[in-house]
Design a protein around this motif. Structure first.
Motif, PDB file in Angstrom:
ATOM      1  N   LEU A  59       1.018  -1.800   0.088  1.00 38.74           N
ATOM      2  CA  LEU A  59       0.147   0.212  -0.064  1.00 38.74           C
ATOM      3  C   LEU A  59       1.144   1.314   0.326  1.00 38.74           C
ATOM      4  O   LEU A  59       0.899   2.763  -0.787  1.00 38.74           O
ATOM      5  N   LYS A  60       2.209   1.663   0.391  1.00 37.28           N
ATOM      6  CA  LYS A  60       2.699   2.217   0.736  1.00 37.28           C
ATOM      7  C   LYS A  60       3.446   2.631   0.200  1.00 37.28           C
ATOM      8  O   LYS A  60       3.491   3.504  -1.593  1.00 37.28           O
ATOM      9  N   ARG A  61       3.449   1.296  -1.239  1.00 37.92           N
ATOM     10  CA  ARG A  61       4.540   1.013  -2.568  1.00 37.92           C
ATOM     11  C   ARG A  61       3.956   2.429  -3.217  1.00 37.92           C
ATOM     12  O   ARG A  61       3.970   3.601  -4.754  1.00 37.92           O
ATOM     13  N   ASN A  62       2.167   2.043  -3.250  1.00 38.50           N
ATOM     14  CA  ASN A  62       1.642   2.236  -4.740  1.00 38.50           C
ATOM     15  C   ASN A  62       1.160   3.877  -4.020  1.00 38.50           C
ATOM     16  O   ASN A  62       0.653   4.814  -5.124  1.00 38.50           O
ATOM     17  N   LEU A  63       1.470   4.125  -2.869  1.00 33.81           N
ATOM     18  CA  LEU A  63       1.185   5.449  -2.893  1.00 33.81           C
ATOM     19  C   LEU A  63       2.118   6.379  -3.106  1.00 33.81           C
ATOM     20  O   LEU A  63       2.369   7.580  -3.816  1.00 33.81           O
ATOM     21  N   THR A  91      -8.024   2.035  -4.101  1.00 34.23           N
ATOM     22  CA  THR A  91      -9.176   1.151  -5.129  1.00 34.23           C
ATOM     23  C   THR A  91     -10.256   0.914  -3.895  1.00 34.23           C
ATOM     24  O   THR A  91     -11.453   1.102  -4.595  1.00 34.23           O
ATOM     25  N   ARG A  92     -10.561   1.812  -3.193  1.00 35.27           N
ATOM     26  CA  ARG A  92     -10.914   1.995  -2.212  1.00 35.27           C
ATOM     27  C   ARG A  92     -11.528   2.758  -1.992  1.00 35.27           C
ATOM     28  O   ARG A  92     -12.479   2.911  -1.512  1.00 35.27           O
ATOM     29  N   GLY A  93     -11.211   3.731  -2.748  1.00 34.13           N
ATOM     30  CA  GLY A  93     -11.802   5.499  -2.920  1.00 34.13           C
ATOM     31  C   GLY A  93     -11.065   5.918  -1.431  1.00 34.13           C
ATOM     32  O   GLY A  93     -11.434   6.762  -1.217  1.00 34.13           O
TER      33      GLY A  93
END
Length: 173
Positions: free
Chosen positions: A99-103, A125-127
């Motif tokens: 999740l941090k990578r995507n951020l 992806t969860r808004g």
């Protein structure tokens, strides 16, 4: 509300921190691929049929293009099948890092409310929006956590006895 003509330029310390963190994620991905290779190859055993070996080799070739999330899931499954103790904690840590990578990789950065702080504009992806501002120290902490997780993955890989060469590295005694 209109978009700015161009994004604000990140200061060098923030840009460098993000760059190091992204490089750490690249190392983590390589470690996961190698660990999946080692764990699943060990599970095949020595007396493996040609067909099973070819199927396994095809899957190993496919992981080269897998996303970090898929690599984490594959690694978690390989650890479970191998009976690795403590795998739940490592799997949870890896999912948090994903999740941090995507951020870090996909955010658009806006100046924060305090000097040296930046707000990553990112909706998952969860808004959900990332609520906090970040500074270089926060990004360096993510980098350190990533490398710590990668070391744990490499440790598991090495326990299989199947290590192999690391791309771009030569072991010099």
């Amino acid at each position: 509300m209109s978009l700015p003509r161009a994004p604000d330029r990140l200061p060098d310390d923030m840009a460098a921190a993000i760059g190091h963190a992204v490089a750490g994620f690249g190392f983590l991905e390589e470690a996961l691929k190698r660990a999946i290779f080692s764990l699943t190859r060990r599970q095949l055993g020595e007396d493996v049929s040609e067909r099973v070996l070819q199927d396994w080799l095809r899957r190993i070739e496919e992981i080269a293009d897998d996303t970090l999330g898929t690599l984490i899931d594959s690694f978690a499954a390989a650890m479970k099948q191998a009976g690795i103790e403590g795998r739940e904690g490592l799997s949870a840590d890896l999912r948090t890092l994903r999740l941090k990578r995507n951020l870090l990789c996909h955010a658009s950065w806006r100046p924060g409310s305090k000097p040296g702080h930046w707000h990553p504009t990112f909706i998952n992806t969860r808004g959900e929006r990332y609520p906090d501002e970040m500074d270089p120290a926060a990004v360096h902490a993510i980098h350190a956590d990533t490398l710590a997780a990668a070391r744990r993955v490499v440790s598991i890989m090495r326990k299989t006895g199947i290590d192999g060469e690391w791309a771009g590295y030569e072991d010099n005694p």
